[in-house]
Design an enzyme around this catalytic site. Structure first.
Site, PDB file in Angstrom:
ATOM      1  N   SER A 131      11.690   9.330  -4.413  1.00 38.65           N
ATOM      2  CA  SER A 131      12.454   9.065  -2.967  1.00 38.65           C
ATOM      3  C   SER A 131      11.692   7.682  -2.382  1.00 38.65           C
ATOM      4  O   SER A 131      10.568   7.389  -2.800  1.00 38.65           O
ATOM      5  CB  SER A 131      11.740  10.199  -2.348  1.00 38.65           C
ATOM      6  N   LYS A 186      11.936  17.735  -4.820  1.00 37.99           N
ATOM      7  CA  LYS A 186      12.582  16.777  -4.332  1.00 37.99           C
ATOM      8  C   LYS A 186      13.925  17.067  -3.661  1.00 37.99           C
ATOM      9  O   LYS A 186      14.375  16.543  -2.686  1.00 37.99           O
ATOM     10  CB  LYS A 186      12.802  15.663  -5.574  1.00 37.99           C
ATOM     11  N   HIS A 189      12.496  18.060  -0.483  1.00 37.79           N
ATOM     12  CA  HIS A 189      12.285  17.048   0.508  1.00 37.79           C
ATOM     13  C   HIS A 189      13.486  16.321   1.089  1.00 37.79           C
ATOM     14  O   HIS A 189      13.736  15.931   2.248  1.00 37.79           O
ATOM     15  CB  HIS A 189      11.667  15.952  -0.432  1.00 37.79           C
ATOM     16  N   ASN A 190      14.616  16.408   0.289  1.00 36.09           N
ATOM     17  CA  ASN A 190      15.998  15.911   0.873  1.00 36.09           C
ATOM     18  C   ASN A 190      16.669  16.630   1.695  1.00 36.09           C
ATOM     19  O   ASN A 190      17.099  16.249   2.917  1.00 36.09           O
ATOM     20  CB  ASN A 190      16.998  15.801  -0.308  1.00 36.09           C
ATOM     21  N   GLU A 193      14.602  16.209   5.031  1.00 36.17           N
ATOM     22  CA  GLU A 193      15.524  14.615   5.171  1.00 36.17           C
ATOM     23  C   GLU A 193      16.666  14.865   6.286  1.00 36.17           C
ATOM     24  O   GLU A 193      16.889  14.215   7.044  1.00 36.17           O
ATOM     25  CB  GLU A 193      15.639  13.874   4.037  1.00 36.17           C
TER      26      GLU A 193
END
Length: 486
Positions: A131, A186, A189-190, A193
């Site tokens: 990222s 991940k 995380h996205n 986001e």
């Protein structure tokens, strides 16, 4: 050029791949590169990589021949079938103990499968989230590796060298866990986001429509926010976006079509939350908000028929209004991260992963899109109590949210009175009020389910796990439906 002199090979020379290669080169690693459109290899070596140690290869066979053993090959290609096809082409040129690294945004279940399938052939697999976008890849991304643990010692020196570093020099990269754990982290995380971006968008909309702030004034507000508790990459770039003028000198932000795109990781997070029975409402609402934004023509038509508040209410104290919006953004952000960590905890239990929750926050502290000072507080919370049940129960988070909730609620009242949509702010507050409620109306829901479908219910005056059925109408039978949770 000596054969087998390169430390790592990379396939896929789009923007992320190119920048990772240059980053590795800067840190003293010799990289061999290959791309399916072979002309791109020569173009990259002659231009962006000119004067570096980067070596171009014109076939997979040539690429693998340039690598020291155990061979390390990183794929930066489109997620899905493309990864599988590239692995199929690579395997015949590899030996037992060699390593394939997938650095794309792959679905974690694909990484589970690839780890097992390649292990059966003696090949070690790593599925890693990367990222930070173009700038992060070049200067230091956040890297979240998972897969076959035997591969980690062989890639650790490279990954930790090129990763972003926090204040004390600790790299934003560490081993996450087996199989698809890296790509799962991940993915979350996205998803977070998505939530952060939606929350910032709602704050912008409320300030713009509620106070009539122009782009220059919005820049000042967000720049000020970035000096305090909301200090983060996304707040920083938001403040900068408001300063960008189009060719006619007017703010570019006002000319951008309000229809958001998405690539799927937010949707995957929401689906996983549903599969695991976790109320990750804010990320789900953020995905739906993008879907609604995409219905531009339908919204334009509806705006001519459906009405909102008849008159615009007086907002009163401008500074107080801005502070209320700031608090709503800060509190909702806490909810989003708490929900994300609930999902990580449930996934770890489901998949047998031993996730280091504080370590994950540390990996997100630098390089990645959601990097912020706020993540340091998450690291501290899990350092203090590794078995923390919910982030909101930590003294810092509970203290802050209890303190600011009055302003958060006022911001939502402003939004309702103005007719400004705040789906993420609203669902965050709904979750907070639900979580802090000792009793919810699910008792009525269970009664309804038992009434029409004999689905049974538990009683407050009986032990958990003991189920009852009532013949509500006098016409039903004594037989109850089997009990299970979907």
């Amino acid at each position: 050029m000596t054969a087998a002199s390169c430390d790592i090979g990379l396939i896929g020379l789009a923007v992320m791949g190119q920048n990772l290669v240059l980053n590795m080169n800067d840190h003293g690693f010799k990289v061999a590169v290959f791309n399916r459109t072979v002309s791109k290899v020569d173009d990259f070596v002659a231009n962006e990589a000119k004067g570096t140690q980067v070596v171009g290869a014109h076939s997979i066979e040539e690429l693998t021949g340039l690598l020291k053993t155990p061979r390390r090959v990183m794929l930066m290609v489109k997620a899905g079938d493309t990864v599988d096809k590239m692995i199929d082409q690579l395997v015949p040129h590899l030996e037992k103990g060699d390593i394939i690294i997938d650095g794309g945004n792959s679905l974690f279940t694909d990484s589970n499968r690839r780890t097992e399938d390649l292990a059966a052939k003696g090949i070690l697999f790593i599925g890693t989230g990367v990222s930070g976008g173009e700038e992060g890849a070049r200067r230091g991304p956040s890297i979240m590796p998972g897969g076959n643990p035997a591969a980690w010692p062989h890639v650790k020196p490279i990954f930790q060298a090129i990763a972003a570093k926090v204040e004390d020099g600790t790299p934003c990269c560490d081993w996450v866990g087996e199989n698809g754990a890296g790509h799962y982290v991940k993915m979350v995380h996205n998803g977070i986001e998505y939530g952060d971006m939606q929350l910032i968008g709602e704050a912008y909309d409320l300030l713009q429509r509620g106070l009539g702030l122009n782009a220059d004034e919005l820049h000042e507000v967000f720049a000020e926010w970035n000096k305090g508790e909301l200090d983060s990459y996304l707040i920083e770039i938001t403040s900068e976006i408001f300063t960008h003028k189009d060719e006619d000198g007017k703010p570019l932000i006002d000319k951008i079509l309000d229809a958001a795109g998405q690539k799927g990781t937010g949707k995957w997070t929401a689906i996983s939350a549903l599969d695991l029975g976790q109320p990750v409402t804010l990320i789900g609402e953020s995905v739906f908000a993008r879907c609604l934004s995409a219905l531009k023509d339908e919204r334009v038509a509806a705006s001519r028929i459906l009405t909102g508040p008849a008159t615009k209410p007086a907002v009163g104290d401008r500074a107080a209004f801005i502070e209320n919006v700031r608090c709503a953004l800060y509190c909702s952000k806490m909810i989003s991260y708490a929900q994300g960590y609930m999902l990580l905890k449930a996934a770890a239990k489901e998949n047998g992963w031993n996730l280091n929750f504080g370590g994950i926050a540390l990996m997100w502290r630098g390089g990645c899109i959601i990097r912020s000072q706020f993540l340091g507080k998450i690291k501290e919370a899990y350092d203090k109590n590794p078995a923390l049940e919910n982030l909101l129960l930590d003294s810092f988070f509970s203290g802050a949210i209890n303190h600011y909730q009055g302003s958060w609620r006022k911001a939502l009242v402003h939004a309702i009175e103005l007719g400004v949509p705040t789906p993420a702010f609203s669902t965050a507050l709904g979750f907070f009020d639900g979580l802090r409620s000792e009793r919810l109306p699910a008792n009525l829901l269970q009664a309804q389910r038992d009434y029409f479908g004999a689905h049974t219910y538990e009683r407050l005056d009986q032990p958990r796990g003991k189920f009852f059925h009532t013949n509500w109408t006098g016409r039903g039978g004594r037989t109850a439906s089997s009990t299970y949770n979907a």
